[in-house]
Design a protein around this motif. Structure first.
Motif, short mmCIF file in Angstrom:
data_model
loop_
_atom_site.label_atom_id
_atom_site.label_comp_id
_atom_site.label_asym_id
_atom_site.label_seq_id
_atom_site.Cartn_x
_atom_site.Cartn_y
_atom_site.Cartn_z
N ALA A 157 41.52 46.44 26.69
CA ALA A 157 40.50 46.33 27.72
C ALA A 157 40.43 47.52 28.67
O ALA A 157 39.76 47.45 29.70
N ASP A 158 41.11 48.61 28.35
CA ASP A 158 41.07 49.77 29.23
C ASP A 158 39.63 50.26 29.38
O ASP A 158 38.89 50.36 28.40
N LYS A 159 39.22 50.55 30.60
CA LYS A 159 37.83 50.90 30.89
C LYS A 159 37.60 52.39 31.11
O LYS A 159 36.48 52.81 31.44
N GLN A 160 38.63 53.21 30.93
CA GLN A 160 38.47 54.62 31.27
C GLN A 160 37.40 55.31 30.42
O GLN A 160 36.56 56.04 30.95
N ASP A 183 34.80 54.08 28.83
CA ASP A 183 33.45 53.62 29.18
C ASP A 183 32.97 54.26 30.48
O ASP A 183 31.81 54.70 30.59
N ARG A 184 33.84 54.33 31.46
CA ARG A 184 33.45 54.88 32.76
C ARG A 184 33.23 56.39 32.68
O ARG A 184 32.32 56.93 33.32
N CYS A 239 42.11 53.05 37.02
CA CYS A 239 40.97 52.34 36.46
C CYS A 239 41.46 50.90 36.27
O CYS A 239 42.25 50.63 35.37
N GLU A 247 41.55 46.87 35.44
CA GLU A 247 40.94 45.91 34.53
C GLU A 247 40.49 44.68 35.31
O GLU A 247 41.13 44.29 36.29
N GLU A 265 40.58 39.97 31.79
CA GLU A 265 41.25 40.65 30.68
C GLU A 265 42.77 40.67 30.83
O GLU A 265 43.46 41.30 30.02
#
Length: 347
Positions: A252-255, A257-258, A271, A273, A277
């Motif tokens: 679920a790491d969002k780095q 996407d961002r 970043c 979560e 998640e």
């Protein structure tokens, strides 16, 4: 503070998303520019840097200390060798090389020239893996006996990047996502004693392996690594069973996407979560079973670049060493051998 002048060898997704924002943010680096063969894009994002017309123009610039080799995998060995021969430190994207022999040669060359050589295995600094690592190291699960790491998605259409889909020694999912998962397993559990692998082609019209399953054999545990492109509904990406408990966690790491959305990694909450998640820990405490959500660690690829900075300036060990890159390449070669023969390969 010593400033390390740093150049990229490409400014596509890798350069613009995973490298330039962090090099630009870290006060110990100065982004000097990127080699750009056709599209001239880097100056739109960083107006003061250079768009180098050739690889040689980077090699011949004595002020550049560090080169990021973020070109397609098939070029890594030749480009990295020339960077090291020019007396510059190098960070090499995954997969490190095509063969273990190439990786071993680059490791030896870096040592001979007293240069730093790091492999960009950034997924060690994902929030999800950092959380898994924290749980495993805490001992709350007891002796680890069974582990499954999966990196799956639903991407049935072929990639538009030809080098990822056309048959070649550098192509295939085992060389694309495989290095991430193998590196995570090695960094957490060490080198296994044997390996079994299944590689397959499952997407319509695909010509390269786009599914893999590896079993890493340790004396006291089994570690299963899975990758594929036809998982519309995904199971937990990290499943760890110990003699005293289990931990399940999504990827679920969002780095990424961002960063793809154009955000810069300079916020205090980079970043985090979402709570939805958080992983599930089912274990025992004071003789009583419990099941609870575990807050995720914060992911940050900037920590990799801080490690590179400390390696170059203070002669520390690289955050991902060439020797670790060699181990990953050996396992990839063993996986291909195992899939071809249908046999367990001793390491």
């Amino acid at each position: 503070m010593h400033t390390i002048k740093t150049a990229l060898l490409s400014y596509g997704m890798s350069g613009s998303v995973f490298h330039a924002p962090f090099i630009d943010l870290h006060p110990g680096f100065e982004l000097t520019g990127s080699w750009e063969r056709s599209k001239k894009l880097i100056q739109k994002d960083y107006p003061t840097v250079a768009s180098y017309p050739s690889f040689e123009s980077i090699l011949n610039d004595a002020s550049i200390e560090l080169v990021i080799v973020n070109t397609p995998t098939g070029t890594h060995y030749n480009f990295t060798k020339k960077v090291l021969e020019a007396g510059k430190h190098a960070v090499v994207e995954k997969a490190f090389t095509i063969t273990a022999a190439e990786a071993i040669e680059l490791e030896a060359l870096a040592k001979e020239r007293n240069l730093k050589l790091a492999v960009f295995q950034n997924r060690r600094w994902d929030s999800d893996f950092k959380t898994v690592k924290k749980i495993v190291k805490s001992g709350v699960l007891g002796e680890i006996v069974e582990v499954t790491f999966s990196y799956e998605a639903y991407l049935p259409k072929l990639n538009t990047k030809a080098h990822l889909e056309e048959p070649s020694p550098a192509a295939g999912l085992i060389r694309d996502r495989g290095p991430h998962m193998i590196d995570q397993a090695l960094s957490l559990f060490g080198y296994p004693r044997a390996l079994f692998a299944d590689l397959a082609i499952v997407r319509t019209n695909s010509q390269v392996n786009d599914y893999f399953e590896l079993i890493l054999y340790y004396e006291d545990k089994r570690v299963r690594l899975k990758g594929g492109f036809l998982a519309r509904e995904m199971a937990p990406s990290y499943i760890v069973h110990g003699k005293e408990g289990s931990f399940l966690k999504s990827r679920a790491d969002k780095q990424e996407d961002r960063l793809l959305a154009g955000e810069k990694p300079n916020t205090d909450n980079w970043c985090e979560e979402p709570e939805s998640e958080w992983g599930i820990l089912h274990a025992e405490r004071d003789g009583k079973a419990f099941r609870e959500r575990v807050p995720s660690e914060r992911g940050n690829y900037l920590d990799f670049f801080e490690g590179v900075y400390q390696a170059i300036v203070n002669n520390q060990i690289e955050p991902v060493t060439a020797a670790e890159g060699v181990q990953t390449m050996k396992l990839i070669e063993a996986a291909i051998e195992s899939a071809d023969t249908g046999c367990v390969v001793k390491l």
